[in-house]
Design an enzyme around this catalytic site. Sequence first.
Site, PDB file in Angstrom:
ATOM      1  N   GLU A 249       0.842  -1.196   0.000  1.00  0.00           N
ATOM      2  CA  GLU A 249       0.000   0.000   0.000  1.00  0.00           C
ATOM      3  C   GLU A 249       0.880   1.250   0.000  1.00  0.00           C
ATOM      4  O   GLU A 249       1.654   1.484   0.930  1.00  0.00           O
ATOM      5  CB  GLU A 249      -0.901   0.001   1.246  1.00  0.00           C
ATOM      6  CG  GLU A 249      -2.125   0.870   1.015  1.00  0.00           C
ATOM      7  CD  GLU A 249      -2.789   1.272   2.318  1.00  0.00           C
ATOM      8  OE1 GLU A 249      -3.303   2.406   2.377  1.00  0.00           O
ATOM      9  OE2 GLU A 249      -2.741   0.457   3.264  1.00  0.00           O
TER      10      GLU A 249
ATOM     11  N   ASP B 267       9.805   5.044  -6.902  1.00  0.00           N
ATOM     12  CA  ASP B 267       8.452   5.552  -7.048  1.00  0.00           C
ATOM     13  C   ASP B 267       8.539   6.644  -8.097  1.00  0.00           C
ATOM     14  O   ASP B 267       9.423   7.508  -8.047  1.00  0.00           O
ATOM     15  CB  ASP B 267       7.875   6.088  -5.738  1.00  0.00           C
ATOM     16  CG  ASP B 267       6.353   6.171  -5.840  1.00  0.00           C
ATOM     17  OD1 ASP B 267       5.725   5.145  -6.154  1.00  0.00           O
ATOM     18  OD2 ASP B 267       5.788   7.262  -5.635  1.00  0.00           O
TER      19      ASP B 267
ATOM     20  N   PHE C 213       6.009   1.592 -21.572  1.00  0.00           N
ATOM     21  CA  PHE C 213       4.815   1.301 -20.773  1.00  0.00           C
ATOM     22  C   PHE C 213       4.239   2.625 -20.279  1.00  0.00           C
ATOM     23  O   PHE C 213       4.785   3.699 -20.559  1.00  0.00           O
ATOM     24  CB  PHE C 213       5.186   0.366 -19.594  1.00  0.00           C
ATOM     25  CG  PHE C 213       6.064   1.007 -18.555  1.00  0.00           C
ATOM     26  CD1 PHE C 213       5.520   1.576 -17.418  1.00  0.00           C
ATOM     27  CD2 PHE C 213       7.440   1.051 -18.720  1.00  0.00           C
ATOM     28  CE1 PHE C 213       6.330   2.188 -16.461  1.00  0.00           C
ATOM     29  CE2 PHE C 213       8.254   1.658 -17.762  1.00  0.00           C
ATOM     30  CZ  PHE C 213       7.689   2.216 -16.632  1.00  0.00           C
TER      31      PHE C 213
ATOM     32  N   TYR D 146       2.775   6.023 -19.552  1.00  0.00           N
ATOM     33  CA  TYR D 146       2.466   7.216 -20.346  1.00  0.00           C
ATOM     34  C   TYR D 146       3.446   7.425 -21.508  1.00  0.00           C
ATOM     35  O   TYR D 146       3.422   8.468 -22.161  1.00  0.00           O
ATOM     36  CB  TYR D 146       2.474   8.458 -19.436  1.00  0.00           C
ATOM     37  CG  TYR D 146       1.443   8.396 -18.323  1.00  0.00           C
ATOM     38  CD1 TYR D 146       0.131   8.837 -18.514  1.00  0.00           C
ATOM     39  CD2 TYR D 146       1.770   7.863 -17.069  1.00  0.00           C
ATOM     40  CE1 TYR D 146      -0.815   8.767 -17.497  1.00  0.00           C
ATOM     41  CE2 TYR D 146       0.829   7.784 -16.045  1.00  0.00           C
ATOM     42  CZ  TYR D 146      -0.455   8.235 -16.268  1.00  0.00           C
ATOM     43  OH  TYR D 146      -1.394   8.162 -15.266  1.00  0.00           O
TER      44      TYR D 146
ATOM     45  N   LYS E 268      15.608   4.831 -24.670  1.00  0.00           N
ATOM     46  CA  LYS E 268      14.877   5.307 -23.481  1.00  0.00           C
ATOM     47  C   LYS E 268      15.767   5.155 -22.260  1.00  0.00           C
ATOM     48  O   LYS E 268      15.841   6.035 -21.403  1.00  0.00           O
ATOM     49  CB  LYS E 268      13.576   4.517 -23.273  1.00  0.00           C
ATOM     50  CG  LYS E 268      12.885   4.915 -21.965  1.00  0.00           C
ATOM     51  CD  LYS E 268      11.617   4.157 -21.629  1.00  0.00           C
ATOM     52  CE  LYS E 268      11.022   4.670 -20.319  1.00  0.00           C
ATOM     53  NZ  LYS E 268       9.866   3.936 -19.840  1.00  0.00           N
TER      54      LYS E 268
ATOM     55  N   ARG F 217      14.364   7.411 -14.994  1.00  0.00           N
ATOM     56  CA  ARG F 217      14.821   6.236 -14.224  1.00  0.00           C
ATOM     57  C   ARG F 217      16.296   5.958 -14.519  1.00  0.00           C
ATOM     58  O   ARG F 217      17.046   5.561 -13.628  1.00  0.00           O
ATOM     59  CB  ARG F 217      13.939   5.030 -14.591  1.00  0.00           C
ATOM     60  CG  ARG F 217      14.143   3.826 -13.695  1.00  0.00           C
ATOM     61  CD  ARG F 217      13.006   2.837 -13.827  1.00  0.00           C
ATOM     62  NE  ARG F 217      11.741   3.426 -13.393  1.00  0.00           N
ATOM     63  CZ  ARG F 217      10.799   3.865 -14.230  1.00  0.00           C
ATOM     64  NH1 ARG F 217      10.933   3.749 -15.529  1.00  0.00           N
ATOM     65  NH2 ARG F 217       9.701   4.420 -13.760  1.00  0.00           N
TER      66      ARG F 217
HETATM   67  P1  ITT Z   1       5.665  -0.635  -8.523  1.00  0.00           P
HETATM   68  O1  ITT Z   1       5.045   0.280  -7.484  1.00  0.00           O
HETATM   69  O2  ITT Z   1       5.399  -2.085  -8.284  1.00  0.00           O
HETATM   70  O3  ITT Z   1       7.126  -0.340  -8.738  1.00  0.00           O
HETATM   71  P2  ITT Z   1       3.998   0.861 -10.374  1.00  0.00           P
HETATM   72  O4  ITT Z   1       3.739   0.785 -11.834  1.00  0.00           O
HETATM   73  O5  ITT Z   1       2.784   0.881  -9.449  1.00  0.00           O
HETATM   74  O6  ITT Z   1       4.976  -0.342  -9.956  1.00  0.00           O
HETATM   75  P3  ITT Z   1       4.658   3.485  -9.395  1.00  0.00           P
HETATM   76  O7  ITT Z   1       3.840   3.352  -8.174  1.00  0.00           O
HETATM   77  O8  ITT Z   1       6.018   4.109  -9.286  1.00  0.00           O
HETATM   78  O9  ITT Z   1       4.921   2.076 -10.081  1.00  0.00           O
HETATM   79  O10 ITT Z   1       3.778   4.235 -10.476  1.00  0.00           O
HETATM   80  C1  ITT Z   1       4.401   4.781 -11.547  1.00  0.00           C
HETATM   81  C2  ITT Z   1       3.411   5.002 -12.674  1.00  0.00           C
HETATM   82  O11 ITT Z   1       3.853   6.179 -13.352  1.00  0.00           O
HETATM   83  C3  ITT Z   1       3.493   3.859 -13.670  1.00  0.00           C
HETATM   84  O12 ITT Z   1       2.515   2.867 -13.446  1.00  0.00           O
HETATM   85  C4  ITT Z   1       3.269   4.593 -14.988  1.00  0.00           C
HETATM   86  O13 ITT Z   1       1.900   4.811 -15.196  1.00  0.00           O
HETATM   87  C5  ITT Z   1       3.948   5.945 -14.730  1.00  0.00           C
HETATM   88  N1  ITT Z   1       5.362   5.900 -15.125  1.00  0.00           N
HETATM   89  C6  ITT Z   1       6.454   5.858 -14.315  1.00  0.00           C
HETATM   90  N2  ITT Z   1       7.589   5.749 -15.025  1.00  0.00           N
HETATM   91  C7  ITT Z   1       7.192   5.711 -16.307  1.00  0.00           C
HETATM   92  C8  ITT Z   1       7.890   5.570 -17.531  1.00  0.00           C
HETATM   93  O14 ITT Z   1       9.205   5.383 -17.568  1.00  0.00           O
HETATM   94  N3  ITT Z   1       7.189   5.587 -18.655  1.00  0.00           N
HETATM   95  C9  ITT Z   1       5.848   5.741 -18.641  1.00  0.00           C
HETATM   96  N4  ITT Z   1       5.108   5.835 -17.540  1.00  0.00           N
HETATM   97  C10 ITT Z   1       5.775   5.825 -16.370  1.00  0.00           C
END
Ligand code: ITT
Length: 194
Positions: free
Chosen positions: A40, A69, A150, A152, A173, A179
Site C-alpha cells: 500500500e 516511485d 509502458f 504514459y 529510453k 529512471r
Molecule cells: P511498482 O510500485 O510495483 O514499482 P507501479 O507501476 O505501481 O509499480 P509506481 O507506483 O512508481 O509504479 O507508479 C508509476 C506510474 O507512473 C506507472 O505505473 C506509470 O503509469 C507511470 N510511469 C512511471 N515511469 C514511467 C515511464 O518510464 N514511462 C511511462 N510511464 C511511467
Amino acid sequence: MKIIFATQNKGKSEEVKAIFSGSGIEVFSLYDLGNNIDIEEHGKTFRENAFIKAKTVYDIYKVPVVADDSGLEIEQLDGRPGVYSARYAGDNCTYMDNNLKVIDELKNFPEPHKAKFISYAVYYDGRREIESIGELPGIIINEMRGKNGFGYDPVFIPDGFDKTISELDFDFKNKISHRAKSFAVLKVKLISTD
Ligand code: ITT
C-alpha cells in the site's frame, strides 16, 4: 552482490536490470521472484512511497533492496497525476485508460502541454539509506503514438525530440529517462559508500 528491486512493474524491472548489468550487482524483481505482494503506497511524496516499498520488501527478505516511485507531473494539471500516476483512471485501470484520461483533461488547454517524468530511486539494506532523483522534461501530445515502453510513454515526447518514448527504442529510453538518471546516480552512490 544480489539486490531485490521492489517492483511488480515489468517495464521498470527490465530498465533497471539493464542499468545495473555489468556492474557486478545482480537485480531480481518481485516479479521474477513470483511475489505478488500488494504494497500500500500511502505516502504523499515519491520519496515516502519509494522507502515504503523498499522497507516493506527488506522486512520480508532481509537482503538489500532498491525501489523506485515514479510518475508524471503535468504543468497545466497542477502536477497531476503525480504520485497517483499508476491508478490515475481508477483501481485496476490500464495504461490506456490513464493515457485517455490525460488526453481528455488536456483538451481544453492550449499546447504545448509541458510535463515531466520523475523517478525517485532508493536503496535500503537495514542500515544504509541511499536516494536519488531523476527527471525527464517533455510535452504531452493529444494522441498515443508507438508501441514500446509502458505507462504514459505513448503520449510523452521528451524535450529535444519529435518522437514519443514509445516510438524510441528500449536502449535509447534507457539512456535518457528519469529512471536511467536516478538509478545511474544511485548505483554510483551505492558503490562508493560502505
Ligand atoms: P511498482 O510500485 O510495483 O514499482 P507501479 O507501476 O505501481 O509499480 P509506481 O507506483 O512508481 O509504479 O507508479 C508509476 C506510474 O507512473 C506507472 O505505473 C506509470 O503509469 C507511470 N510511469 C512511471 N515511469 C514511467 C515511464 O518510464 N514511462 C511511462 N510511464 C511511467
